[in-house]
Scaffold this motif. Sequence first.
Motif, PDB file in Angstrom:
ATOM      1  N   SER A  71       3.056  -6.504  -3.378  1.00 38.36           N
ATOM      2  CA  SER A  71       1.967  -6.323  -2.419  1.00 38.36           C
ATOM      3  C   SER A  71       0.678  -5.902  -3.111  1.00 38.36           C
ATOM      4  CB  SER A  71       2.336  -5.260  -1.387  1.00 38.36           C
ATOM      5  OG  SER A  71       3.445  -5.676  -0.640  1.00 38.36           O
ATOM      6  N   PHE A  72       0.777  -5.082  -4.144  1.00 38.02           N
ATOM      7  CA  PHE A  72      -0.417  -4.521  -4.787  1.00 38.02           C
ATOM      8  C   PHE A  72      -0.664  -5.063  -6.192  1.00 38.02           C
ATOM      9  CE2 PHE A  72       0.945  -1.325  -1.713  1.00 38.02           C
ATOM     10  CZ  PHE A  72      -0.225  -1.173  -0.981  1.00 38.02           C
ATOM     11  N   ARG A  73       0.358  -5.656  -6.814  1.00 34.83           N
ATOM     12  CA  ARG A  73       0.277  -6.206  -8.179  1.00 34.83           C
ATOM     13  C   ARG A  73      -0.238  -5.157  -9.165  1.00 34.83           C
ATOM     14  NH1 ARG A  73       2.519 -11.371  -8.876  1.00 34.83           N
ATOM     15  NH2 ARG A  73       2.581 -12.256  -6.821  1.00 34.83           N
ATOM     16  N   GLY A  74      -1.256  -5.493  -9.955  1.00 35.68           N
ATOM     17  CA  GLY A  74      -1.769  -4.609 -11.007  1.00 35.68           C
ATOM     18  C   GLY A  74      -2.439  -3.352 -10.483  1.00 35.68           C
ATOM     19  N   GLY A  75      -2.767  -3.325  -9.205  1.00 37.55           N
ATOM     20  CA  GLY A  75      -3.409  -2.146  -8.621  1.00 37.55           C
ATOM     21  C   GLY A  75      -2.417  -1.103  -8.145  1.00 37.55           C
ATOM     22  N   THR A  76      -1.151  -1.276  -8.468  1.00 39.05           N
ATOM     23  CA  THR A  76      -0.123  -0.346  -8.019  1.00 39.05           C
ATOM     24  C   THR A  76      -0.234   0.972  -8.780  1.00 39.05           C
ATOM     25  OG1 THR A  76       1.365  -2.183  -7.555  1.00 39.05           O
ATOM     26  CG2 THR A  76       2.361  -0.015  -7.716  1.00 39.05           C
ATOM     27  N   GLU A  77      -0.377   2.053  -8.052  1.00 42.36           N
ATOM     28  CA  GLU A  77      -0.433   3.398  -8.633  1.00 42.36           C
ATOM     29  C   GLU A  77       0.983   3.935  -8.784  1.00 42.36           C
ATOM     30  OE1 GLU A  77      -3.101   5.262  -9.529  1.00 42.36           O
ATOM     31  OE2 GLU A  77      -4.545   3.710  -9.012  1.00 42.36           O
ATOM     32  N   GLN A  78       1.163   4.852  -9.741  1.00 43.89           N
ATOM     33  CA  GLN A  78       2.477   5.452  -9.944  1.00 43.89           C
ATOM     34  C   GLN A  78       2.898   6.249  -8.713  1.00 43.89           C
ATOM     35  OE1 GLN A  78       2.667   8.155 -13.231  1.00 43.89           O
ATOM     36  NE2 GLN A  78       4.863   8.356 -13.110  1.00 43.89           N
ATOM     37  N   ASP A  79       1.960   6.995  -8.139  1.00 43.37           N
ATOM     38  CA  ASP A  79       2.212   7.750  -6.921  1.00 43.37           C
ATOM     39  C   ASP A  79       1.928   6.806  -5.752  1.00 43.37           C
ATOM     40  OD1 ASP A  79       2.415   9.521  -4.831  1.00 43.37           O
ATOM     41  OD2 ASP A  79       0.987  10.972  -5.634  1.00 43.37           O
TER      42      ASP A  79
END
Length: 184
Positions: free
Chosen positions: A23-31
């Motif tokens: 859903s977020f690809r490379g913009g996925t945050e760890q939290d």
Amino acid sequence: ASLISVLVEFVIYATLATAGYLSFRGGTEQDFIRNYPADDWWMLVVRCLYSVPVVFGVPINLAPAAASMMALAGHWSPAFARQRSGSSAELPSGAWWSRVAVLALALGSCALVALCSEAFADVIGLFGACFGTLICLVWPLMIYIKVMKNLHSRALSTVIIAALIGAALLGMAAFVEQFFSFVS
């Protein structure tokens, strides 16, 4: 039956994690909470609900750690030592306050780190590095030296002790690195 339930749980979590990442690809945050806008009302509800297990879970999870700290401190100070029966009702005078102080120190340090950090993952990582090293490496090393060292050959016990010391030093180095990256 327990293996099947673990496998089912793994498949469910792996599916959710994969769908979340896609859903977020490379913009996925760890939290995962940081993946959503801060002004979203539903995420405010999620944050509030997420805090409930933290508020109740931290004291429950820290109680055994505090008891272990008390037992460890009992080797150096009679104020922390229990009577021979091991019953907490028979603590020496002043030990009750010592127990409260140790638990308050543990809870206070957790609260301080949580208040200073915006990222929940940092708090989990910092305390995991600290307590994980103690619980998984340092205390087993102390137990091995005290109880089991003489049960093995000198060469084997030297290898085991060296491995535990090396792993403990690596864990402490990870904690120090994570602490300085957290502070800066």
